[in-house]
Design an enzyme around this catalytic site. Structure first.
Site, short mmCIF file in Angstrom:
data_model
loop_
_atom_site.label_atom_id
_atom_site.label_comp_id
_atom_site.label_asym_id
_atom_site.label_seq_id
_atom_site.Cartn_x
_atom_site.Cartn_y
_atom_site.Cartn_z
N LYS A 51 61.11 -31.19 60.43
CA LYS A 51 60.99 -29.90 59.75
C LYS A 51 62.07 -28.92 60.19
CE LYS A 51 56.88 -29.26 61.37
NZ LYS A 51 56.86 -30.52 62.14
N ASN B 105 -1.40 -24.34 66.69
CA ASN B 105 -1.93 -25.52 66.01
C ASN B 105 -2.33 -26.60 67.03
OD1 ASN B 105 -2.62 -27.10 63.81
ND2 ASN B 105 -0.55 -27.92 63.54
N SER C 116 51.50 -26.64 60.69
CA SER C 116 50.46 -26.05 59.80
C SER C 116 49.56 -27.15 59.25
CB SER C 116 51.10 -25.25 58.67
OG SER C 116 52.13 -25.95 58.02
N ASP D 84 7.44 -31.48 64.67
CA ASP D 84 6.11 -32.06 64.86
C ASP D 84 5.08 -31.02 65.32
OD1 ASP D 84 4.46 -34.29 64.60
OD2 ASP D 84 4.52 -34.72 66.76
N ASP D 85 5.30 -29.76 64.94
CA ASP D 85 4.29 -28.76 65.22
C ASP D 85 3.17 -28.77 64.18
OD1 ASP D 85 5.30 -27.78 67.55
OD2 ASP D 85 6.31 -26.06 66.68
N ASP E 33 7.96 -25.18 53.09
CA ASP E 33 7.85 -25.95 54.32
C ASP E 33 9.26 -26.18 54.84
OD1 ASP E 33 7.09 -27.60 56.39
OD2 ASP E 33 6.92 -29.38 55.14
#
Length: 641
Positions: free
Chosen positions: A483, A169, A551, A38-39, A114
């Site tokens: 595993k 601004n 993993s 909002d600048d 922009d």
């Protein structure tokens, strides 16, 4: 308000050619507007389009109607609506995407980006800045210098923008207070000096009211500098800087319409080239000369930076997409390890050790990042310790690539910027999303000092001595899936059959090689990277290697697969549902994780990415461990040697 002033000038036929010729030969300035939310960035660009008479009558009518609909009263126009094209932007009143707009005055052509102000969209700001010559840094006069002001200024300077405008601004909202304006300029100047910004042009403006945009404002008689439009029209552009550098052309495409013609096409990134000039092909290093510069309209005697060109070479040399044609006596550098600034753009944190695609000019290679050396605090410029980088973080890290790439430092000591061969992006291998932008500093010394040593006894000879082919059986699955149990049974069976094997188990490895690693995502990646390197060395010795690790991430399993010759990596998914694995919780780990005593536990608060196409899938609901082991060994032994 009438709109007759905004019609394009009426031209008679005799004027058209001169008008077009004048327009075609104007210089082009690319610039960005950036700042905090909002600048007034979009409003400023809308005002520039309006004042440069680049709005058609129907656009003006629609703009006036939209302005009334969204709440702008009277004859005031909401100029931001000209630029904020996304519906979400209009509803929220913010810029999300990068909006590019073209406009022109009698003196110059412009392309303006922009860029978003919200911190979440900093990555979009980097995109807009990557091709800009100038940056307009907007500051809301009511708020002064904010974190995003510092962030965007630092990024603009880092990317190589050396022409900056500080546009203070909304001066109308502080009564055009000169003291407040000068305080803001002074604070910015103090900050700018800490990041190497030696010069900038401050201008007090009101994008909404038009003060000091295209004409001087009566509200700021104390301001003697240029209006924004005057500065944009007259700021000098060094259009020959890239042409003065040594010749560089990344090869985009090889044209081979017939057996007698072979042309190499690309955009010339730097320098100039003419037929007869000696050139070098990198990374191979082969030298030759340019025979022709070919275009559809005929051969050229000269081509310069910024032009697309097709070169033919005097000799038959190996050259393809991804290679770079350079001046023979001043070549670019070639290396596979670098230090670089990393601008992280993904929501997910950077994972050191994970493989990403690195795209540099027309080159695409696999790259791994190491843990950052430090992260930059954009407010203080302090170097902070960091193990990873999060969204919008900026840090410095080393990286390595799987093969040498042609590069130049992004910012050379003499101040020149090499965006084409010094800037890169990192792309996630799974999602194809861009996760980071990088700026190369230099090649690591060890990249030039460390070389592969030729060894006479090959990995094939090692395997033949053992009468087997080297394999890597990569067991993956949830904790408790089975595993280690199944891998142990497989190795026992292989031993009984006379095969040479070795089992790397996840828990055992963490007692020694990986005892310094925890269970964060980053540490899990490094854990698998190290194990993969060890397993690769063992397969070089001709062994059948078995690994039993959770993993959890596909990217790391794919990374290990890529380390080995095709066909040697076998992914074995021990597919056990979470509730079943949890019921076998012999170590009590799931219970601790459920109680919040064990963080980053796979399946509870850390994800497990199941294999998509494993070579072997074991359903432990339907098979006993012994049956699973037998099936795996049978599959292994029937595979071709």
């Amino acid at each position: 308000m009438t709109d007759t002033a905004y019609r394009a000038p009426d031209l008679v036929a005799s004027d058209i050619d001169s008008y077009l010729d004048q327009h075609a030969h104007k210089s082009l300035l690319r610039f960005i507007t950036c700042g905090s939310v909002d600048d007034g960035k979009s409003t400023l660009i809308g005002r520039l389009l309006y004042d440069s008479k680049m709005i058609f009558e129907d656009q003006l009518a629609a703009l006036e109607a939209d302005s009334k609909r969204v709440g702008t009263q009277g004859q005031d126009i909401d100029f931001a609506l000209l630029v904020d094209g996304l519906a979400a932007e209009r509803e929220q009143g913010i810029t999300i995407d990068v909006a590019y707009r073209f406009f022109s005055t009698d003196r110059r052509k412009f392309i303006v980006a922009d860029t978003p102000g919200h911190e979440q969209y900093t990555r979009n700001m980097v995109t807009g800045a990557s091709t800009a010559d100038l940056a307009v840094i907007l500051v809301d006069a009511r708020k002064g210098i904010l974190t995003q002001t510092r962030r965007h200024s630092y990024l603009a300077h880092l990317i190589g923008i050396r022409k900056l405008v500080l546009a203070v601004n909304k001066m109308d909202l502080i009564g055009y207070d000169r003291v407040k304006y000068e305080d803001i300029v002074g604070e910015y100047r103090e900050f700018a000096s800490t990041i190497g910004i030696d010069d900038f042009v401050p201008i007090p403006i009101s994008g909404f009211k038009g003060d000091n945009i295209a004409s001087r404002s009566d509200h700021t008689p104390w301001f003697t500098g240029p209006t924004l439009m005057e500065h944009l029209e007259t700021v000098p552009l060094d259009v020959t800087a890239d042409q003065a550098r040594p010749f560089r052309m990344p090869v985009q495409w090889v044209a081979r319409p017939d057996l007698d013609f072979r042309g190499f096409s690309g955009m010339i990134a730097a320098g100039r080239i003419a037929p007869g000039d000696p050139v070098r092909i990198l990374p191979s290093g082969r030298t030759t000369t340019v025979a022709r510069i070919v275009t559809h309209g005929g051969d050229l005697p000269l081509a310069v930076a910024g032009q697309s060109a097709m070169l033919t070479l005097a000799d038959e040399v190996d050259c393809s997409r991804g290679d770079v044609i350079v001046r023979a006596d001043v070549p670019a550098e070639v290396a596979d390890q670098f230090e670089a600034t990393i601008l992280w753009m993904a929501d997910e944190e950077m994972l050191p050790g994970r493989g990403y695609w690195l795209k540099l000019a027309t080159q695409t290679v696999s790259a791994q990042l190491q843990a950052p050396k430090y992260q930059v605090n954009v407010n203080t410029m302090a170097h902070l310790p960091a193990r990873t980088l999060g969204l919008n973080a900026i840090g410095v890290a080393n990286l390595s690539t799987d093969r040498p790439v042609v590069f130049e430092p992004y910012a050379a000591p003499d101040g020149t910027i090499s965006r084409d061969l010094g800037g890169f992006i990192l792309v996630d291998k799974i999602t194809n999303a861009t996760v980071a932008a990088g700026l190369i500093h230099f090649a690591l010394r060890r990249a030039a000092n460390v070389h592969w040593q030729a060894i006479d006894v090959t990995r094939e000879a090692h395997a033949a001595q053992k009468n087997q082919r080297a394999r890597l059986l990569w067991f993956t699955g949830l904790s408790g899936a089975g595993k280690s149990t199944i891998a142990n049974l497989v190795e026992k069976r292989l031993l009984a059959l006379g095969h040479h094997s070795f089992l790397l188990d996840g828990d055992n490895v963490r007692h020694g090689l990986n005892r310094d690693l925890g269970f964060t995502d980053a540490d899990r990646v490094e854990n698998i990277r190290r194990v993969g390197e060890v397993a690769r060395l063992m397969t070089d010795a001709g062994l059948i290697v078995l690994t039993a690790f959770i993993s959890p991430f596909r990217a790391e399993r794919d990374m290990v697969r890529a380390m080995l010759p095709p066909g040697e990596f076998m992914e074995v998914h021990i597919d056990t549902p979470l509730d079943v694995a949890e019921s076998r919780d012999v170590k009590g780990l799931y219970a601790k994780a459920r109680a919040g005593q064990l963080a980053n536990f796979t399946g509870i608060d850390s994800p497990y990415e199941a294999p998509l196409n494993p070579e072997i899938r074991v359903n432990t609901i339907d098979m006993t461990p012994e049956q699973a082991a037998e099936a795996i060994v049978d599959h292994l032994l029937i595979m071709p040697a």
